[in-house]
Each structure stands twice: as structure tokens, then as C-alpha cells.
Design a protein around this motif. Structure first.
Motif, short mmCIF file in Angstrom:
data_model
loop_
_atom_site.label_atom_id
_atom_site.label_comp_id
_atom_site.label_asym_id
_atom_site.label_seq_id
_atom_site.Cartn_x
_atom_site.Cartn_y
_atom_site.Cartn_z
N ALA A 88 39.68 26.93 46.36
CA ALA A 88 38.39 26.27 46.54
C ALA A 88 37.45 27.26 47.20
CB ALA A 88 38.54 25.02 47.40
N ALA A 89 36.48 27.75 46.42
CA ALA A 89 35.58 28.79 46.93
C ALA A 89 34.39 28.93 45.98
CB ALA A 89 36.31 30.12 47.06
N GLU A 90 33.44 29.78 46.38
CA GLU A 90 32.31 30.08 45.51
C GLU A 90 32.83 30.78 44.25
OE1 GLU A 90 32.51 30.81 48.71
OE2 GLU A 90 31.09 29.30 49.48
N PRO A 91 32.13 30.64 43.12
CA PRO A 91 32.64 31.18 41.85
C PRO A 91 33.01 32.65 41.87
CG PRO A 91 30.84 29.66 41.43
CD PRO A 91 30.92 29.81 42.91
N ASP A 92 32.20 33.51 42.51
CA ASP A 92 32.53 34.93 42.50
C ASP A 92 33.82 35.23 43.26
OD1 ASP A 92 31.23 34.21 44.87
OD2 ASP A 92 30.41 36.21 45.19
N VAL A 93 34.07 34.44 44.32
CA VAL A 93 35.31 34.59 45.07
C VAL A 93 36.49 34.12 44.22
CG1 VAL A 93 36.60 33.87 47.12
CG2 VAL A 93 34.14 34.34 47.28
N LEU A 94 36.31 33.01 43.52
CA LEU A 94 37.38 32.49 42.65
C LEU A 94 37.77 33.50 41.58
CD1 LEU A 94 36.40 28.75 42.01
CD2 LEU A 94 38.22 29.63 43.49
N VAL A 95 36.77 34.14 40.99
CA VAL A 95 37.07 35.13 39.94
C VAL A 95 38.02 36.19 40.46
CG1 VAL A 95 36.09 36.98 38.54
CG2 VAL A 95 34.95 34.76 38.62
N GLU A 96 37.74 36.74 41.63
CA GLU A 96 38.59 37.79 42.19
C GLU A 96 39.97 37.26 42.54
OE1 GLU A 96 37.81 40.97 42.06
OE2 GLU A 96 36.03 40.21 41.04
N GLN A 97 40.04 36.04 43.08
CA GLN A 97 41.34 35.47 43.44
C GLN A 97 42.18 35.19 42.20
OE1 GLN A 97 40.03 32.04 45.69
NE2 GLN A 97 40.29 33.11 47.65
N LEU A 98 41.58 34.61 41.17
CA LEU A 98 42.33 34.23 39.98
C LEU A 98 42.76 35.45 39.17
CD1 LEU A 98 40.27 31.08 38.91
CD2 LEU A 98 42.44 31.15 40.17
N ARG A 99 42.01 36.53 39.25
CA ARG A 99 42.42 37.77 38.57
C ARG A 99 43.71 38.33 39.17
NH1 ARG A 99 36.56 40.86 38.06
NH2 ARG A 99 35.98 40.04 36.00
N GLN A 100 44.01 37.97 40.40
CA GLN A 100 45.22 38.46 41.06
C GLN A 100 46.42 37.54 40.83
OE1 GLN A 100 44.99 41.49 42.49
NE2 GLN A 100 42.86 41.37 41.76
#
Length: 343
Positions: free
Chosen positions: A286-298
Motif C-alpha cells: 500500500a503506497a503511492e504508485p511510483d513506490v509500488l512500481v519499484e516494490q513490485l519489480r523486486q
């Protein structure tokens, strides 16, 4: 990530503050939400199935209604509990929905999740299990279900019937060609994932695995399952490529309302006991979209799977959930490789 969709737990009942979501509300809102998602070009909508609980228990009528009101989106389950199912009746219903939808059914089945009752499948008439969790009943029912949707003759025709009985064995009707390739098995561990690959059905892996290894995060455990599944698929010599989906709790935070409900919900993996088995539960994103992108890429399992199903808080209504899905579709999913189905 080639595809993404939603997985709804479909809870209804009291919401607090004197408000209540009825069973009818839950289903009608699900139809409206699926229509909005279809217009956005989202790939799939699936429903968790639970008996003796205020959730979806008979999902195929709902899937048929959604299929009749949409054009592109896959309609599915995650998962139907095979301990409770009459395999031949399920084969008839599944074929009907697949035909209505034009081959858009994504039927997830499995042994099922932990229940609110004790051996509830016995109340449905399915007794005699030698397994404390009824896994043997689920496998037997699933085997017969596969034979039915493959078109095998399962009942002897009556040559004296005035309705054209004839000779030989009769298959279940209706029959939907290709439905076998749209069946998914919900695997909770590497053994069940290997079995699914060996028999040639798609793999569906949820937000928990019934395994735990010291120091190994959830996404890597799940990625191991996927590797085992694909190896078994190849070794069995099945044609084509199997599909794999994983589920995640993901909330893009773009408004004050989302921040109020879900801000600060970034928790880590959890290890606990479910059905008497030490299991690993995936974290909430649960985060802002740009943060989610980096988390989900990992996330190793998301990187390995072709389909991502995000769990949604369906009790919060169509408008809220459609905003969640649209935010993910616009601001997160394209950075993970996704493209909308809209022309």
C-alpha cells in the motif's frame, strides 16, 4: 506481467455504523465493477469461494451474468472447493459459462481454503474421506470433472429411449471445446504445484503458501513453486505454455480516502499456522504508485508469473474499487509490462 485482474473475497454483512451489505448488493456490485474493469481493458475478474460463510458460494451464476454484460474480460474463480462439488454438474455449469462468455472462463479449483465449519463438505453428502482435510475427495472429484469436460462418455445410452438414446457412451452436455485449457489448480505448496504441472492444468498461487523456510521471503517461496510447476509441465510433454497467476494485496494510494483506509499498512511477510500447517503469508503493498512500481519489480513471483490478481476491498463499493483498479492500470501496471486489452 502480461495480464492483471482482481480477486474479490466477496464478503457481505454488517459494515459498522448501522450499514449492511446484503448478498444481493455484493453480487450486483460485482457485476457493475466487472463492467467498469472491462471498459478499462483489465484482463480478469475472479471470486473467492467459501461455503457456510457470507461470501460467494455458488459463483457460476454470477460469472454468467458478468460474461453476458462484458466483452473481453476473463471471468473466474480463485478457488472452487472441489470437496463440495458434484463433478458432473460442475462440468455442465462450467461448459455453459464458457460458451456464454465465448471462451473467457478461467476456472480455478482446489482442495479449498480453511472453513468456518467442521468438515462442511460432509453436510453436502460427500463422506468417507480418509484425510482429515478431505484432500482425497477433492482429487477424486477433480479427476472425474476433467474427464467430463474432455468429452469422455460417462453414461451408457439407452437404445430404447424415445429421445434418441442410441448406443455407446454419452458425454456430458453442453460441451465446450478448449475448456480443459482454461482450468487452473490452486496450489499451496511445491508438491501440489508439481502435480498440477504433471496433469497439465494452469497454476494459481494465492497470498499464502503452506510452506515456510527460515529466512526465505514469501515471493521467493512462491517463485520456487512456479519453477517446480513449469519443470513438471515440460517433463510431462504438454503442448504449449502453461499459464501462472499469483495474487497480491496491492493498494495504490492516490487520495486522502485511500490514505485513511490503507496508509501505514505496509507490513512484512508473516509466518503462522493454518489448517495445522506452518505457512507463509504475503505482505500488503500500500503506497503511492511510483513506490509500488519499484516494490513490485523486486517481487520474484510476480516477475515469474504471467498474470497478477490484486485483491480488492469489495465491501467499499464499486466507485472506490474501480478507482483502485484504474489507478493500478494507469500508473503501475504499464511499468510492469502490462498492456490494456482495449483496442
Amino acid at each position: 506481467m502480461q495480464r492483471f485482474g482482481t480477486l474479490s473475497f466477496g464478503h457481505y454483512g454488517p459494515l459498522g455504523g448501522g450499514l449492511e451489505l446484503s448478498a444481493a448488493d455484493s453480487m450486483l456490485q460485482a457485476i457493475d465493477l466487472a463492467q467498469g474493469m472491462d471498459e478499462l481493458g483489465v484482463n480478469g475478474v475472479a471470486f473467492r469461494v467459501h461455503h457456510f460463510a457470507r461470501q460467494q458460494s455458488a459463483p457460476l451464476p454470477l460469472l454468467a451474468a458478468i460474461a453476458a454484460r462484458t466483452e473481453r474480460i476473463e471471468v473466474g474463480t480463485g478457488v472452487i472447493d472441489m470437496r463440495y462439488e458434484n463433478p458432473l454438474y460442475l462440468a455442465e455449469e462450467a461448459a455453459s459459462v464458457d460458451l456464454i462468455s465465448g471462451g473467457r472462463l478461467a476456472l480455478g479449483v482446489s482442495r479449498g481454503s480453511p472453513e468456518t465449519v467442521v468438515r462442511g463438505y460432509e453436510a453436502f453428502g460427500y463422506t468417507g474421506s480418509q484425510d482429515p482435510r478431505g484432500a482425497d475427495i477433492a482429487r477424486e472429484h477433480f479427476a472425474l470433472f476433467l474427464r467430463a469436460i474432455e468429452g469422455e462418455g460417462l453414461a451408457e445410452r439407452d437404445p430404447t429411449s424415445p429421445f434418441g438414446g442410441g448406443h455407446g457412451m454419452q458425454r456430458i452436455e453442453p460441451h465446450s471445446p478448449g475448456l480443459r485449457s482454461r482450468v487452473w489448480w490452486g496450489a499451496g505448496n511445491r508438491d501440489s504445484a508439481e502435480w498440477a504441472g504433471r496433469i497439465g492444468v494452469n497454476l494459481m498461487s494465492s497470498t499464502l503458501v503452506t510452506e515456510a523456510k527460515s529466512g526465505m521471503p514469501f515471493d521467493e517461496l512462491q517463485a520456487e513453486q512456479i519453477d517446480v510447476f513449469r519443470s513438471a509441465w515440460r517433463e510431462a510433454g504438454h503442448a504449449g505454455d502453461a499459464r501462472v497467476s499469483v495474487s497480491r494485496s496491492i493498494i495504490p494510494i492516490t487520495t486522502a480516502q485511500e490514505q485513511m483506509y490503507f496508509g501505514g499498512r505496509q507490513d512484512g511477510d508473516q509466518v503462522g499456522i493454518i489448517d495445522g500447517i506452518r505457512s507463509t503469508f504475503g505482505k500488503t503493498y500500500a503506497a503511492e504508485p511510483d513506490v509500488l512500481v519499484e516494490q513490485l519489480r523486486q517481487d520474484a513471483a510476480i516477475a515469474s508469473a504471467d498474470t497478477l490478481m490484486i485483491t480488492i476491498p469489495s465491501q467499499l463499493g464499486v466507485e472506490f474499487n474501480l478507482r483502485i483498479v484504474e489507478s493500478f492500470a494507469r500508473h503501475v501496471a504499464p511499468s510492469l509490462g502490462w498492456e490494456s486489452t482495449r483496442a
